[in-house]
Scaffold this active site. Structure first.
Site, PDB file in Angstrom:
ATOM      1  N   SER A 104       0.820  -1.206   0.000  1.00  0.00           N
ATOM      2  CA  SER A 104       0.000   0.000   0.000  1.00  0.00           C
ATOM      3  C   SER A 104       0.857   1.262   0.000  1.00  0.00           C
ATOM      4  O   SER A 104       1.625   1.493  -0.922  1.00  0.00           O
ATOM      5  CB  SER A 104      -0.957  -0.039   1.193  1.00  0.00           C
ATOM      6  OG  SER A 104      -1.917   0.974   1.129  1.00  0.00           O
ATOM      7  N   ASP A 245      -2.293   6.152  -3.429  1.00  0.00           N
ATOM      8  CA  ASP A 245      -1.117   5.520  -2.845  1.00  0.00           C
ATOM      9  C   ASP A 245      -0.667   4.368  -3.737  1.00  0.00           C
ATOM     10  O   ASP A 245      -1.185   4.189  -4.844  1.00  0.00           O
ATOM     11  CB  ASP A 245      -1.399   5.054  -1.417  1.00  0.00           C
ATOM     12  CG  ASP A 245      -2.515   4.026  -1.343  1.00  0.00           C
ATOM     13  OD1 ASP A 245      -3.338   3.979  -2.262  1.00  0.00           O
ATOM     14  OD2 ASP A 245      -2.563   3.268  -0.344  1.00  0.00           O
ATOM     15  N   ASP A 247      -1.049   1.156  -3.945  1.00  0.00           N
ATOM     16  CA  ASP A 247      -1.995   0.178  -4.492  1.00  0.00           C
ATOM     17  C   ASP A 247      -3.328   0.819  -4.852  1.00  0.00           C
ATOM     18  O   ASP A 247      -4.277   0.125  -5.209  1.00  0.00           O
ATOM     19  CB  ASP A 247      -2.200  -0.996  -3.540  1.00  0.00           C
ATOM     20  CG  ASP A 247      -2.956  -0.629  -2.275  1.00  0.00           C
ATOM     21  OD1 ASP A 247      -2.941   0.558  -1.896  1.00  0.00           O
ATOM     22  OD2 ASP A 247      -3.569  -1.524  -1.665  1.00  0.00           O
ATOM     23  N   ASP A 249      -5.793   2.204  -3.293  1.00  0.00           N
ATOM     24  CA  ASP A 249      -7.058   2.015  -2.586  1.00  0.00           C
ATOM     25  C   ASP A 249      -7.405   3.226  -1.731  1.00  0.00           C
ATOM     26  O   ASP A 249      -8.432   3.241  -1.061  1.00  0.00           O
ATOM     27  CB  ASP A 249      -7.055   0.739  -1.741  1.00  0.00           C
ATOM     28  CG  ASP A 249      -6.050   0.757  -0.601  1.00  0.00           C
ATOM     29  OD1 ASP A 249      -5.212   1.693  -0.540  1.00  0.00           O
ATOM     30  OD2 ASP A 249      -6.097  -0.163   0.240  1.00  0.00           O
TER      31      ASP A 249
END
Length: 452
Positions: A104, A245, A247, A249
């Site tokens: 992440s 960010d 990833d 999400d």
């Protein structure tokens, strides 16, 4: 064995704590738990696997895939795709399991592995505990034709971008035409799909942080470093900017003046839009205890209730599912639009904020101004025994004393991090000075009481 799962899967230094051996074992254990809970009528279970752009994701992906297939699970490789994209394909393809290789927003040396259940939702604590209990156990291995197959899934970026655009009203008419937006992709998983979706929706897009090399993910860019986005928005005279960010999400924004719009303000913008259109289920937003009191005040004044949960998007989603709510999220930028996604989706969030701007004819600055933030200070206290943060009596007394001083003009929240070795101290108060004094006073108590 020490506890493996944190609040968002397994995360740690790639090839340090998070080794290829552990990744393989996690793949095996997840497959065994999956098989134990499923009924497959003679077919092999199916998993989809995606990752972000970290170079370590390559060996970790292969290790997880090896574990899954050795336990008799077929695997579709999605390659580089945001976490919400993996969740989308887990649901769309009817997969029994989704796997995301990503840390992440963490820096590049780290990586992580998180699992998604059938339907694209995060595993609950009980299933994670089952997987952890299976690690290292002896088991009966399938052989011959019973082992799993590995197959690529082509066209994932184009298909996912098309889906994101389809969630907008009037999606076939390029509804964001006329808006100029800067998108910071954090050199991560959204580097291709993010700009594509925004352009397909009609926006003029300036991209930054969209040249991943395997090493530069989250490096001075993305939702944890908003300065480049602020500068780019001002330099290009953009209507707004968004930063995801690694990833993708989560999503934070910058208005046309370069002012940061955080996750709380984004949720207020979307909640009021849904409330006014009659699409905010039960007229309720689900947020965590970390959300600013200003969010509660802004929405309650507009007839919207706020249900608060423990910190973590999984707890937000659990509350949303149990209560049938349609919108929830976190101050950090995880925003879950349950009508369209099963997890936080930074690109989806950006699209819908832009749609609200376009349909209302109002700037992001104006829309975000519906919420007045109370001064909030967050202090991270590293190198302490976070396991004692909620049980130390001296620390508990200090927190209670500070909360009593603030009374109903502010609040204090102290919690151990679920992903890092530190304790977070958050204070809201009528003034910035008061918030800083109280936060640092409590941080000193944390250091004194919890130092190893």
């Amino acid at each position: 064995m020490p506890k493996v799962f944190g609040t968002d899967g397994v995360r740690g230094l790639a090839n340090g704590r998070l080794t290829a051996e552990l990744a393989l074992d996690l793949g095996v254990a997840a497959a065994r738990v999956l098989v134990g809970h499923g009924e497959f009528s003679g077919r092999r279970p199916l998993a989809v696997v995606g990752r972000d752009t970290r170079i370590s994701g390559q060996f970790l992906e292969h290790a997880v895939v090896a574990g899954l297939t050795s336990a008799g699970v077929d695997v579709l490789r999605l390659r580089v795709l945001p976490t919400p994209g993996v969740a989308y394909f887990t649901d769309l393809l009817g997969a029994d399991l989704g796997v995301v290789i990503s840390a992440s927003h963490n820096a590049m040396p780290d990586n992580g592995i998180k699992f998604l259940a059938h339907g694209g939702v995060k595993l609950d604590d009980a299933l994670e505990a089952e997987i952890e209990a299976c690690l290292g156990e002896e088991w009966d291995r399938p052989v011959g034709a019973d082992v799993g197959r590995v197959m690529p899934h082509d066209g994932t970026v184009a298909q996912y971008a098309a889906y994101l655009v389809s969630t907008l009203d009037g999606s076939r008419d390029r509804p964001l035409t006329g808006l100029t937006v800067v998108l910071d992709c954090a050199h991560g998983a959204a580097s291709e799909v993010g700009p594509r979706a925004l352009r397909d929706a009609g926006a003029k897009v300036i991209t930054i942080g969209a040249e991943p090399d395997g090493l530069n993910i989250n490096d001075g860019c993305g939702s944890t470093h908003l300065e480049p986005l602020q500068a780019a928005v001002l330099a290009h005279g953009a209507d707004a900017g968004f930063a995801v960010d690694g990833d993708a999400d989560r999503c934070l924004a910058v208005d046309h003046t370069g002012t940061v719009v955080d996750g709380d303000q984004i949720m207020v913008v979307l909640a009021l839009a849904l409330h006014q259109s009659g699409h905010l289920t039960h007229d309720t937003l689900v947020a965590t205890v970390m959300s600013n009191l200003g969010l509660v005040q802004a929405l309650s004044g507009a007839g919207v209730e706020v249900l608060q949960t423990a910190v973590g998007d999984r707890y937000v989603l659990e509350a949303m599912r149990s209560g049938g709510y349609s919108l929830g999220g976190e101050q950090s930028g995880h925003v879950i639009m349950r009508e369209h996604a099963t997890t936080g989706d930074g690109v989806l969030t950006a699209l819908h904020v832009l749609q609200r701007m376009k349909s209302s004819g109002r700037s992001l600055s104006d829309l975000a101004g519906a919420m007045t933030r109370l001064p909030q200070v967050l202090v991270n206290v590293p190198d302490v025994d976070k396991s004692r943060a909620e049980s130390d009596p001296v620390l508990a007394d200090a927190v209670a004393a500070e909360a009593a001083l603030l009374s109903d003009t502010g609040r204090v929240l102290l919690r151990p991090s679920g992903t890092e070795d530190l304790v977070r101290v958050m204070v809201e108060a009528p003034t910035q000075e008061t918030a800083e004094v109280v936060a640092h006073r409590l941080a000193d108590v944390v250091k004194a009481q919890l130092t190893h």
